[in-house]
Design a protein around this motif. Structure first.
Motif, PDB file in Angstrom:
ATOM      1  N   ARG A  28       0.834  -1.230  -0.087  1.00  0.00           N
ATOM      2  CA  ARG A  28       0.076   0.121   0.072  1.00  0.00           C
ATOM      3  C   ARG A  28       0.778   1.236  -0.095  1.00  0.00           C
ATOM      4  O   ARG A  28       0.473   2.263  -0.171  1.00  0.00           O
ATOM      5  CB  ARG A  28      -0.970   0.138   1.254  1.00  0.00           C
ATOM      6  N   SER A  29       2.119   1.134   0.269  1.00  0.00           N
ATOM      7  CA  SER A  29       2.758   2.214   0.381  1.00  0.00           C
ATOM      8  C   SER A  29       4.594   2.004   0.258  1.00  0.00           C
ATOM      9  O   SER A  29       4.648   0.632   0.387  1.00  0.00           O
ATOM     10  CB  SER A  29       2.905   3.233   1.498  1.00  0.00           C
ATOM     11  N   LEU A  30       5.509   2.649  -0.173  1.00  0.00           N
ATOM     12  CA  LEU A  30       6.673   2.338   0.021  1.00  0.00           C
ATOM     13  C   LEU A  30       7.256   2.020   1.256  1.00  0.00           C
ATOM     14  O   LEU A  30       8.025   1.157   1.527  1.00  0.00           O
ATOM     15  CB  LEU A  30       7.664   3.499  -0.613  1.00  0.00           C
ATOM     16  N   ALA A  31       6.745   2.716   2.344  1.00  0.00           N
ATOM     17  CA  ALA A  31       7.156   2.554   3.635  1.00  0.00           C
ATOM     18  C   ALA A  31       6.742   0.946   3.990  1.00  0.00           C
ATOM     19  O   ALA A  31       7.657   0.448   4.605  1.00  0.00           O
ATOM     20  CB  ALA A  31       6.646   3.497   4.471  1.00  0.00           C
ATOM     21  N   GLU A  32       5.679   0.590   3.699  1.00  0.00           N
ATOM     22  CA  GLU A  32       5.478  -1.041   3.686  1.00  0.00           C
ATOM     23  C   GLU A  32       6.380  -1.803   3.154  1.00  0.00           C
ATOM     24  O   GLU A  32       6.363  -2.896   3.526  1.00  0.00           O
ATOM     25  CB  GLU A  32       3.761  -0.891   3.175  1.00  0.00           C
ATOM     26  N   MET A  33       6.903  -1.439   2.082  1.00  0.00           N
ATOM     27  CA  MET A  33       7.625  -2.354   1.533  1.00  0.00           C
ATOM     28  C   MET A  33       9.180  -2.551   1.909  1.00  0.00           C
ATOM     29  O   MET A  33       9.746  -3.812   1.756  1.00  0.00           O
ATOM     30  CB  MET A  33       7.970  -2.178  -0.191  1.00  0.00           C
ATOM     31  N   LEU A  34       9.561  -1.531   2.899  1.00  0.00           N
ATOM     32  CA  LEU A  34      10.835  -1.572   3.274  1.00  0.00           C
ATOM     33  C   LEU A  34      10.893  -1.867   4.672  1.00  0.00           C
ATOM     34  O   LEU A  34      10.040  -1.406   5.411  1.00  0.00           O
ATOM     35  CB  LEU A  34      11.649  -0.234   3.028  1.00  0.00           C
ATOM     36  N   GLU A  35      11.863  -2.435   5.218  1.00  0.00           N
ATOM     37  CA  GLU A  35      12.303  -2.814   6.778  1.00  0.00           C
ATOM     38  C   GLU A  35      12.816  -1.499   7.150  1.00  0.00           C
ATOM     39  O   GLU A  35      13.202  -0.548   6.494  1.00  0.00           O
ATOM     40  CB  GLU A  35      13.353  -3.879   6.848  1.00  0.00           C
ATOM     41  N   PRO A  36      12.750  -1.186   8.733  1.00  0.00           N
ATOM     42  CA  PRO A  36      13.058  -0.088   9.141  1.00  0.00           C
ATOM     43  C   PRO A  36      14.653   0.314   8.737  1.00  0.00           C
ATOM     44  O   PRO A  36      15.353  -0.638   9.033  1.00  0.00           O
ATOM     45  CB  PRO A  36      13.026  -0.099  10.596  1.00  0.00           C
ATOM     46  N   GLY A  37      14.927   1.275   8.227  1.00  0.00           N
ATOM     47  CA  GLY A  37      16.526   1.773   8.150  1.00  0.00           C
ATOM     48  C   GLY A  37      16.824   1.197   6.634  1.00  0.00           C
ATOM     49  O   GLY A  37      17.738   1.647   6.206  1.00  0.00           O
ATOM     50  N   GLN A  38      15.810   0.587   6.181  1.00  0.00           N
ATOM     51  CA  GLN A  38      16.381  -0.054   4.506  1.00  0.00           C
ATOM     52  C   GLN A  38      15.735   1.174   3.617  1.00  0.00           C
ATOM     53  O   GLN A  38      14.950   1.813   3.930  1.00  0.00           O
ATOM     54  CB  GLN A  38      15.438  -1.148   4.261  1.00  0.00           C
ATOM     55  N   GLU A  39      16.690   1.155   2.603  1.00  0.00           N
ATOM     56  CA  GLU A  39      16.543   2.128   1.368  1.00  0.00           C
ATOM     57  C   GLU A  39      16.144   1.371   0.437  1.00  0.00           C
ATOM     58  O   GLU A  39      16.708   0.257  -0.036  1.00  0.00           O
ATOM     59  CB  GLU A  39      17.609   2.984   1.383  1.00  0.00           C
ATOM     60  N   LEU A  40      15.490   2.213  -0.632  1.00  0.00           N
ATOM     61  CA  LEU A  40      15.255   1.542  -2.112  1.00  0.00           C
ATOM     62  C   LEU A  40      16.811   1.402  -2.831  1.00  0.00           C
ATOM     63  O   LEU A  40      17.705   2.169  -2.392  1.00  0.00           O
ATOM     64  CB  LEU A  40      14.340   2.413  -2.803  1.00  0.00           C
ATOM     65  N   TYR A  41      16.986   0.423  -3.561  1.00  0.00           N
ATOM     66  CA  TYR A  41      18.215   0.272  -4.195  1.00  0.00           C
ATOM     67  C   TYR A  41      18.342   1.299  -5.158  1.00  0.00           C
ATOM     68  O   TYR A  41      17.389   1.886  -5.692  1.00  0.00           O
ATOM     69  CB  TYR A  41      18.122  -0.909  -5.157  1.00  0.00           C
ATOM     70  N   GLU A  42      19.589   2.003  -5.363  1.00  0.00           N
ATOM     71  CA  GLU A  42      20.017   2.970  -6.073  1.00  0.00           C
ATOM     72  C   GLU A  42      19.698   3.045  -7.487  1.00  0.00           C
ATOM     73  O   GLU A  42      19.932   1.933  -7.957  1.00  0.00           O
ATOM     74  CB  GLU A  42      21.424   3.335  -5.881  1.00  0.00           C
ATOM     75  N   GLY A  43      18.970   3.781  -8.097  1.00  0.00           N
ATOM     76  CA  GLY A  43      18.406   3.837  -9.415  1.00  0.00           C
ATOM     77  C   GLY A  43      17.434   3.085  -9.674  1.00  0.00           C
ATOM     78  O   GLY A  43      16.684   3.471 -10.636  1.00  0.00           O
ATOM     79  N   ALA A  44      16.623   2.472  -8.619  1.00  0.00           N
ATOM     80  CA  ALA A  44      15.362   1.954  -8.668  1.00  0.00           C
ATOM     81  C   ALA A  44      14.320   3.213  -8.776  1.00  0.00           C
ATOM     82  O   ALA A  44      14.481   4.019  -7.890  1.00  0.00           O
ATOM     83  CB  ALA A  44      14.899   0.897  -7.585  1.00  0.00           C
ATOM     84  N   PHE A  45      13.224   3.002  -9.244  1.00  0.00           N
ATOM     85  CA  PHE A  45      12.081   4.152  -9.404  1.00  0.00           C
ATOM     86  C   PHE A  45      10.721   3.361  -9.721  1.00  0.00           C
ATOM     87  O   PHE A  45      10.550   2.386 -10.067  1.00  0.00           O
ATOM     88  CB  PHE A  45      12.432   5.180 -10.320  1.00  0.00           C
ATOM     89  N   PHE A  46       9.681   4.315  -9.253  1.00  0.00           N
ATOM     90  CA  PHE A  46       8.219   3.857  -9.336  1.00  0.00           C
ATOM     91  C   PHE A  46       7.608   4.499 -10.697  1.00  0.00           C
ATOM     92  O   PHE A  46       8.037   5.926 -10.730  1.00  0.00           O
ATOM     93  CB  PHE A  46       7.470   4.352  -8.139  1.00  0.00           C
ATOM     94  N   THR A  47       6.865   3.937 -11.173  1.00  0.00           N
ATOM     95  CA  THR A  47       5.908   4.712 -12.269  1.00  0.00           C
ATOM     96  C   THR A  47       4.584   4.062 -11.955  1.00  0.00           C
ATOM     97  O   THR A  47       4.254   3.022 -11.755  1.00  0.00           O
ATOM     98  CB  THR A  47       6.289   4.435 -13.737  1.00  0.00           C
TER      99      THR A  47
END
Length: 195
Positions: free
Chosen positions: A26-45
Motif C-alpha cells: 500500500r506504500s513504499l514504507a510498507e515495502m521496506l524494513e526499518p532503516g532499509q532504503e530503495l536500491y540506488e537507481g530503482a524508481f516507481f511509475t
C-alpha cells in the motif's frame, strides 16, 4: 486456444513465479524494513488507464498500476536486475475528481511519476492534473503502437517471457486486484479495449 494468446499461460506463470513471496504494498514504507532504503537507481511509475470513452456507452473501470523498476546495475542483486515488480493495482468506476485523487495517492505513497493514457476522454484529466497538481503527470499516447511488440501492450508479454515482470502472490494466491489484472491478461485480445 492458448497457442494464439497474446499472454500465453507459461508467460503469466513465469511472472507469478518471479513474484512468488512478494506482496502488493500500500506504500513504499510498507515495502521496506526499518532503516532499509530503495536500491540506488530503482524508481516507481504509475500508469492510469481511464475507463471513460467518448465512443462507448457508459464507463468502464479505471485502473492504476504502480510498478517498481530495478535498473540493470551491478549494485542491484542479480535476480532483480532489469525487472519490473507490480507493487499496487487499484481499479474501479470513478469520476474525474476520484481519478485525480487516485493519481495523487499513488504518487504520495510511492513517489512515482504518473502516466495517463491521453486518448479522447482522458485528455480532460491530463489537462486538469497538469494545471492544479504538484506532482508529475505525463501523457502517454496509445494508438497503433498499442500492439507494437517493442512499445505496446504486447511488449509486456515479451518481458514476462524473459522473467522481467514479477506479479506479487503467495504460492499462486493473489490479492483481488492482481488476480483481476492476470484475468485481463489471460483474456486479452488486440481487437478489444485493454483493461
Amino acid at each position: 486456444n492458448d497457442n494464439s494468446a497474446r499472454f500465453p499461460k507459461e508467460f503469466i506463470d513465469r511472472a507469478l513465479f518471479e513474484g512468488d513471496g512478494l506482496f502488493a504494498a500500500r506504500s513504499l514504507a510498507e515495502m521496506l524494513e526499518p532503516g532499509q532504503e530503495l536500491y540506488e537507481g530503482a524508481f516507481f511509475t504509475t500508469g492510469i488507464d481511464v475507463g471513460a470513452s467518448l465512443k462507448e456507452k457508459g464507463s468502464g473501470l479505471t485502473v492504476a498500476v504502480t510498478i517498481l523498476t530495478y535498473p540493470n546495475l551491478p549494485t542491484i542483486p542479480t535476480n532483480l536486475r532489469g525487472t519490473r515488480q507490480v507493487v499496487s493495482v487499484d481499479a474501479g468506476r470513478m469520476t474525474g475528481p476520484q481519478i485525480l485523487d487516485l493519481a495523487r495517492s499513488h504518487h504520495q505513497r510511492y513517489g512515482s511519476i504518473v502516466f495517463v493514457e491521453n486518448n479522447a476522454a482522458q485528455v480532460f484529466l491530463l489537462q486538469f492534473a497538469r494545471e492544479g497538481e504538484q506532482f508529475p503527470v505525463l501523457g502517454h499516447h496509445t494508438g497503433a503502437n498499442k500492439w507494437n511488440p517493442t512499445y505496446g501492450v504486447e511488449s509486456i508479454a515479451v518481458e514476462m517471457s524473459q522473467g522481467r515482470i514479477a506479479l506479487p502472490n503467495e504460492h499462486g494466491t493473489m490479492e483481488p486486484e492482481v488476480a483481476a489484472l492476470v484475468a485481463e491478461m489471460r483474456s486479452y485480445s488486440p481487437s478489444d479495449h485493454t483493461g
